[in-house]
Each structure stands twice: as C-alpha cells, then as structure tokens.
Design an enzyme around this catalytic site. Structure first.
Site, PDB file in Angstrom:
ATOM      1  N   GLU A   5       0.822  -1.209   0.000  1.00 36.37           N
ATOM      2  CA  GLU A   5       0.000   0.000   0.000  1.00 36.37           C
ATOM      3  C   GLU A   5       0.858   1.261   0.000  1.00 36.37           C
ATOM      4  O   GLU A   5       1.926   1.292   0.616  1.00 36.37           O
ATOM      5  CB  GLU A   5      -0.877   0.019   1.261  1.00 36.37           C
ATOM      6  CG  GLU A   5      -1.846  -1.134   1.306  1.00 36.37           C
ATOM      7  CD  GLU A   5      -2.449  -1.362   2.678  1.00 36.37           C
ATOM      8  OE1 GLU A   5      -3.613  -1.763   2.750  1.00 36.37           O
ATOM      9  OE2 GLU A   5      -1.749  -1.146   3.685  1.00 36.37           O
ATOM     10  N   ALA A  14       4.813  -9.080  16.173  1.00 42.49           N
ATOM     11  CA  ALA A  14       5.707  -7.910  16.160  1.00 42.49           C
ATOM     12  C   ALA A  14       5.099  -6.675  16.821  1.00 42.49           C
ATOM     13  O   ALA A  14       5.812  -5.893  17.457  1.00 42.49           O
ATOM     14  CB  ALA A  14       6.102  -7.599  14.715  1.00 42.49           C
ATOM     15  N   GLN A  15       3.798  -6.460  16.684  1.00 42.20           N
ATOM     16  CA  GLN A  15       3.204  -5.232  17.226  1.00 42.20           C
ATOM     17  C   GLN A  15       2.960  -5.308  18.743  1.00 42.20           C
ATOM     18  O   GLN A  15       2.769  -4.271  19.397  1.00 42.20           O
ATOM     19  CB  GLN A  15       1.836  -4.938  16.550  1.00 42.20           C
ATOM     20  CG  GLN A  15       1.833  -4.965  15.041  1.00 42.20           C
ATOM     21  CD  GLN A  15       2.776  -3.953  14.409  1.00 42.20           C
ATOM     22  OE1 GLN A  15       2.860  -2.807  14.842  1.00 42.20           O
ATOM     23  NE2 GLN A  15       3.502  -4.380  13.390  1.00 42.20           N
ATOM     24  N   LYS A  49       3.839   6.857   2.955  1.00 41.86           N
ATOM     25  CA  LYS A  49       4.459   5.630   3.465  1.00 41.86           C
ATOM     26  C   LYS A  49       4.212   4.512   2.476  1.00 41.86           C
ATOM     27  O   LYS A  49       3.135   4.433   1.883  1.00 41.86           O
ATOM     28  CB  LYS A  49       3.866   5.258   4.836  1.00 41.86           C
ATOM     29  CG  LYS A  49       4.431   3.949   5.395  1.00 41.86           C
ATOM     30  CD  LYS A  49       4.093   3.753   6.867  1.00 41.86           C
ATOM     31  CE  LYS A  49       2.778   3.059   7.077  1.00 41.86           C
ATOM     32  NZ  LYS A  49       2.561   2.707   8.482  1.00 41.86           N
ATOM     33  N   GLY A 107      -5.706  -5.767  13.907  1.00 39.73           N
ATOM     34  CA  GLY A 107      -5.290  -6.693  12.843  1.00 39.73           C
ATOM     35  C   GLY A 107      -6.221  -6.773  11.637  1.00 39.73           C
ATOM     36  O   GLY A 107      -5.816  -7.244  10.579  1.00 39.73           O
ATOM     37  N   GLY A 108      -7.469  -6.304  11.766  1.00 43.38           N
ATOM     38  CA  GLY A 108      -8.377  -6.308  10.610  1.00 43.38           C
ATOM     39  C   GLY A 108      -8.159  -5.020   9.843  1.00 43.38           C
ATOM     40  O   GLY A 108      -8.661  -3.970  10.233  1.00 43.38           O
ATOM     41  N   ASP A 109      -7.368  -5.089   8.775  1.00 41.86           N
ATOM     42  CA  ASP A 109      -6.950  -3.837   8.151  1.00 41.86           C
ATOM     43  C   ASP A 109      -6.839  -3.938   6.643  1.00 41.86           C
ATOM     44  O   ASP A 109      -6.092  -3.196   6.015  1.00 41.86           O
ATOM     45  CB  ASP A 109      -5.618  -3.358   8.756  1.00 41.86           C
ATOM     46  CG  ASP A 109      -4.499  -4.373   8.549  1.00 41.86           C
ATOM     47  OD1 ASP A 109      -4.764  -5.471   8.021  1.00 41.86           O
ATOM     48  OD2 ASP A 109      -3.351  -4.068   8.908  1.00 41.86           O
TER      49      ASP A 109
HETATM   50  P1  NAD Z   1       2.819 -10.804  13.213  1.00 41.62           P
HETATM   51  O1  NAD Z   1       2.689 -11.724  12.052  1.00 41.62           O
HETATM   52  O2  NAD Z   1       4.176 -10.476  13.724  1.00 41.62           O
HETATM   53  O3  NAD Z   1       1.967 -11.372  14.445  1.00 41.62           O
HETATM   54  C1  NAD Z   1       0.655 -11.846  14.325  1.00 41.62           C
HETATM   55  C2  NAD Z   1       0.426 -12.878  15.420  1.00 41.62           C
HETATM   56  O4  NAD Z   1      -0.955 -13.264  15.354  1.00 41.62           O
HETATM   57  C3  NAD Z   1       1.249 -14.149  15.254  1.00 41.62           C
HETATM   58  O5  NAD Z   1       2.003 -14.403  16.415  1.00 41.62           O
HETATM   59  C4  NAD Z   1       0.192 -15.241  15.008  1.00 41.62           C
HETATM   60  O6  NAD Z   1       0.554 -16.490  15.572  1.00 41.62           O
HETATM   61  C5  NAD Z   1      -1.012 -14.643  15.706  1.00 41.62           C
HETATM   62  N1  NAD Z   1      -2.312 -15.184  15.292  1.00 41.62           N
HETATM   63  C6  NAD Z   1      -2.761 -15.459  14.030  1.00 41.62           C
HETATM   64  N2  NAD Z   1      -4.023 -15.952  14.075  1.00 41.62           N
HETATM   65  C7  NAD Z   1      -4.382 -15.942  15.384  1.00 41.62           C
HETATM   66  C8  NAD Z   1      -5.569 -16.325  16.085  1.00 41.62           C
HETATM   67  N3  NAD Z   1      -6.608 -16.818  15.446  1.00 41.62           N
HETATM   68  N4  NAD Z   1      -5.614 -16.182  17.433  1.00 41.62           N
HETATM   69  C9  NAD Z   1      -4.538 -15.705  18.121  1.00 41.62           C
HETATM   70  N5  NAD Z   1      -3.375 -15.328  17.510  1.00 41.62           N
HETATM   71  C10 NAD Z   1      -3.307 -15.453  16.158  1.00 41.62           C
HETATM   72  O7  NAD Z   1       2.044  -9.466  12.787  1.00 41.62           O
HETATM   73  P2  NAD Z   1       2.172  -8.007  13.435  1.00 41.62           P
HETATM   74  O8  NAD Z   1       3.223  -7.211  12.755  1.00 41.62           O
HETATM   75  O9  NAD Z   1       2.199  -8.124  14.925  1.00 41.62           O
HETATM   76  O10 NAD Z   1       0.770  -7.391  12.999  1.00 41.62           O
HETATM   77  C11 NAD Z   1      -0.429  -7.862  13.568  1.00 41.62           C
HETATM   78  C12 NAD Z   1      -1.582  -7.397  12.738  1.00 41.62           C
HETATM   79  O11 NAD Z   1      -1.715  -5.985  12.830  1.00 41.62           O
HETATM   80  C13 NAD Z   1      -1.433  -7.696  11.242  1.00 41.62           C
HETATM   81  O12 NAD Z   1      -2.679  -8.173  10.764  1.00 41.62           O
HETATM   82  C14 NAD Z   1      -1.087  -6.359  10.628  1.00 41.62           C
HETATM   83  O13 NAD Z   1      -1.507  -6.252   9.292  1.00 41.62           O
HETATM   84  C15 NAD Z   1      -1.848  -5.411  11.540  1.00 41.62           C
HETATM   85  N6  NAD Z   1      -1.335  -4.041  11.619  1.00 41.62           N
HETATM   86  C16 NAD Z   1      -2.258  -3.047  11.691  1.00 41.62           C
HETATM   87  C17 NAD Z   1      -1.832  -1.741  11.825  1.00 41.62           C
HETATM   88  C18 NAD Z   1      -2.847  -0.641  11.972  1.00 41.62           C
HETATM   89  O14 NAD Z   1      -2.510   0.537  11.917  1.00 41.62           O
HETATM   90  N7  NAD Z   1      -4.089  -0.964  12.205  1.00 41.62           N
HETATM   91  C19 NAD Z   1      -0.455  -1.428  11.849  1.00 41.62           C
HETATM   92  C20 NAD Z   1       0.451  -2.482  11.807  1.00 41.62           C
HETATM   93  C21 NAD Z   1       0.004  -3.791  11.701  1.00 41.62           C
END
Ligand code: NAD
Length: 358
Positions: free
Chosen positions: A74, A157-158, A87, A243-245
């Site tokens: 994006e 990671a977040q 970004k 995470g819903g994005d």
């Molecule tokens: P990541 O891949 O490092 O971590 C995601 C974690 O979710 C993993 O540890 C995985 O095992 C776990 N997971 C997956 N399905 C699951 C479930 N059903 N129940 C419990 N845990 C589950 O990703 P991240 O960098 O931490 O990002 C997390 C989410 O946040 C991503 O979907 C990302 O796109 C989103 N995000 C959103 C924003 C925002 O501004 N809204 C910004 C950054 C990231």
C-alpha cells in the site's frame, strides 16, 4: 605504472541542498534509545493528537493498495499544504513462516513548494511505534475510566509496543497474553519482563479477556477470522482491533460490531479495510478526530462497548515522520543520501551526466 585516476573522483560532489537526510533502521533504533521508548510513544501520541485536531487542513484519500493472494502493498499519501508525506507499507501474514516480517515500511517527506524530498526514513519500527501510540491515544479518549487490565490477542511484532504504549498512556498495569502459537506468547512475555507490567500468559482467548477492560486484537491472517465471538465481549469494555486492516481480513464477529459504538480514522478507507467492511455501508460510525477535537462524544457510559476499528491512516505516519525529522536533526542520527540529481545549472542535467563519463 601510474594508477588510473579513480573514475568516481570525476563525479561532481552532490550539492548540499539536494542531499536527503536518511534515517536507517540502525539510526531509528539509536533514536528510540536516545529519546527513550516510553517518552517517544508519548510524544508520538501527542503529535498524532495535534494532527487530528487540525484534521481539516490535510488532504485525505484512501490508501492505494496492490493485492495479491499472499498480502497487500500500500501507498499512503497526504499533505498539509506545506509538507507532503507518504508511506510504503506491506502486509503479508504468511511471511512469518518464511522468516520474514508481516509488515515492513519506509516513508518520505517532501517540501510542497519545491517538491524536493526532505526526509527518507525506515518505518517498520516507526509503524509499530505509531500504531501503538495511535491505539493508546484512541483508548485514552474511549476506554472505561480506570482501565488497568488489557488482553493482547496476537503476540507478534506489534504486541509489545501496544503493551508499553497502553502502560504509558492509558495506565494499564496488567497484560494478559494469548496467541495460537505459544512461542509468540513466550517471546512477548520475555520481552515485557521488567517492563513494569504484570504479564499473564493465558491458555485460551477466553482466559485472556477475563477481567480485561481493554481488549487488543493484533493477529495476522488474510481472512474473515473470528478472534472474538459475540459471547466473549460483555459491557464496559474497549476493543482495540488492530489486525483487521484490509479487504477480507477481519477479527471480530459481526454481532459485536452491532452492539458497539464504533470509532474510525478515515471512514472511506475503514469501510473498505476495517471491521466495518462486514456492516452496511451507511452503518453509523464516529470519526475519532471529532472526538479528539471535542465535537462529538466518545464513551457514552460505563457499560458501553467502544471499538476503535484501527486500520492505520496516512496522517498518523505524516505526524510520526515530522517528529522523526526533528529528532534526527537534534541528535544528528541520520545519513545524507545522494538521491536527487541537482546540477548547478538546472537545465544542464545532460551536461552533468556527460562530465561524469569515465
Ligand atoms: P505478526 O505476524 O508479527 O503477528 C501476528 C500474530 O498473530 C502471530 O504471532 C500469530 O501467531 C497470531 N495469530 C494469528 N491468528 C491468530 C488467532 N486466530 N488467534 C490468536 N493469535 C493469532 O504481525 P504483526 O506485525 O504483529 O501485525 C499484527 C496485525 O496488525 C497484522 O494483521 C497487521 O496487518 C496489523 N497491523 C495493523 C496496523 C494498523 O494501523 N491498524 C499497523 C500495523 C500492523
């Protein structure tokens, strides 16, 4: 034998006005430690809040996605008329299995009057920081007063950034962790050890949300997932759905949305990408900037369910980049990139090239 002159020496030195400050990953890490993680999260929340107060001075549009079966890339542009920013960010949930990040990013600021870039920066770390600051800022306006316990579902990671930002900005004292992968929960608990938070790893999502006033979902899965089902969410909680994005990628049961007061960043983007993609296109939502500016109420009462349907918006990244530019200047933690061709005679781009011939 005489050595031939190094052809590189014949290339004219780049003009100082065209050198672009560049904040590398290493410099960003130094910067975070120089400022301090907690103060930086607080600063970022304050800067985003200031930008949301002047929301109407920004040009806004939905981000520009390129979807694939695995994820999305994006571009997120905006300007306030003086400075332009964008970004580049990706979201690829399957990356982790290949040892790659789900989300990576970099960003740029430019002077609107000349079009010259004034900052190029890593934004993978900065995105985690600004997302956590944004989440905590929303909760500061929406979460039940005196919230002390937060569930964090999805410990990737977040997650630690979210936990620390909520400690710092909302006053959270206990985080309850759950992830389908126990290794992620273990990592998160280890990283948060000594953070001043009480850390409780849990065996199920149900156990994690026990007693929590704030529930953060930060999972990554490219589908309409149900991380929280309707019966798991009672009255008097704040949901921070991170995470819903992206289209076809959500975390909450639709029934929860129907019971919640929903707050969003920029409705045209969130209707495509957020939890509310599951609802009718005219389902009422409140724009968070209006709450921050005091134009609309936030939480209606102790028993209300508030939902921050976070997707991430360009103005947050803009505010974060402007902050990083200032801090990089203050600390000297940047390099200078020869990114823009800038001949002394602006019309002699060709001559500049030819004078550099070996
Ligand atoms: P990541 O891949 O490092 O971590 C995601 C974690 O979710 C993993 O540890 C995985 O095992 C776990 N997971 C997956 N399905 C699951 C479930 N059903 N129940 C419990 N845990 C589950 O990703 P991240 O960098 O931490 O990002 C997390 C989410 O946040 C991503 O979907 C990302 O796109 C989103 N995000 C959103 C924003 C925002 O501004 N809204 C910004 C950054 C990231």
């Amino acid at each position: 034998m005489n050595a031939l002159p190094d052809p590189a020496l014949r290339v004219p030195a780049p003009s100082a006005r065209a050198l672009v400050p560049f904040v590398s990953v290493a410099d960003m890490m130094r910067l975070v430690h120089r400022v301090g993680l907690a103060p930086m999260l607080r600063d970022l929340a304050d800067r985003i809040e200031d930008s949301f107060r002047r929301w109407e001075s920004f040009e806004k549009r939905e981000r520009i996605p390129a979807h694939s079966a695995e994820g999305v890339i994006e571009l997120m542009p905006t300007t306030d008329g003086e400075v332009y920013g964008f970004k580049y960010v990706n979201g690829h949930p399957r990356n982790m299995r290949a040892g790659l990040q789900t989300v990576t990013a970099f960003g740029l600021l430019a002077d609107m009057h000349t079009g010259y870039p004034v900052l190029l920066s890593e934004m993978t770390l900065l995105t985690a920081l600004r997302t956590a600051a944004m989440s905590a800022l929303a909760a500061r306006h929406l979460a039940p007063e005196g919230s002390r316990v937060m569930a964090v579902i999805g410990n990737g990671a977040q997650s630690e950034f979210q936990a620390v930002a909520f400690r710092e900005i909302v006053g959270i004292e206990e985080v309850r962790l759950w992830d389908i992968d126990p290794a992620a929960t273990e990592k998160c608990a280890r990283n948060l050890h000594g953070s001043g938070l009480r850390v409780v790893p849990c065996a199920t999502a149900e156990e994690a949300i026990l007693g929590a006033q704030v529930i953060t979902t930060a999972t990554a899965d490219k589908r309409l997932a149900t991380i929280l089902s309707d019966n798991m969410v009672g009255p008097g909680v704040h949901l921070n759905a991170v995470g819903g994005d992206s289209p076809g990628k959500t975390e909450l049961a639709r029934e929860i949305l129907l019971r919640a007061d929903i707050f969003v960043e920029y409705p045209p983007q969130t209707r495509i990408e957020g939890e509310i993609q599951q609802l009718d296109p005219d389902h009422p939502v409140t724009e968070l900037w209006e709450v921050i500016a005091g134009r609309r109420p936030g939480r209606r009462g102790r028993d209300a369910i508030t939902l921050f349907d976070s997707v991430g918006f360009a103005i947050e990244d803009f505010a974060a980049l402007v902050y990083v530019r200032e801090k990089a200047r203050e600390t000297g933690l940047f390099q200078e990139l020869d990114l823009i061709a800038d001949p002394d005679d602006p019309r002699d781009l060709y001559g500049m090239l030819m004078r550099a011939a070996p």
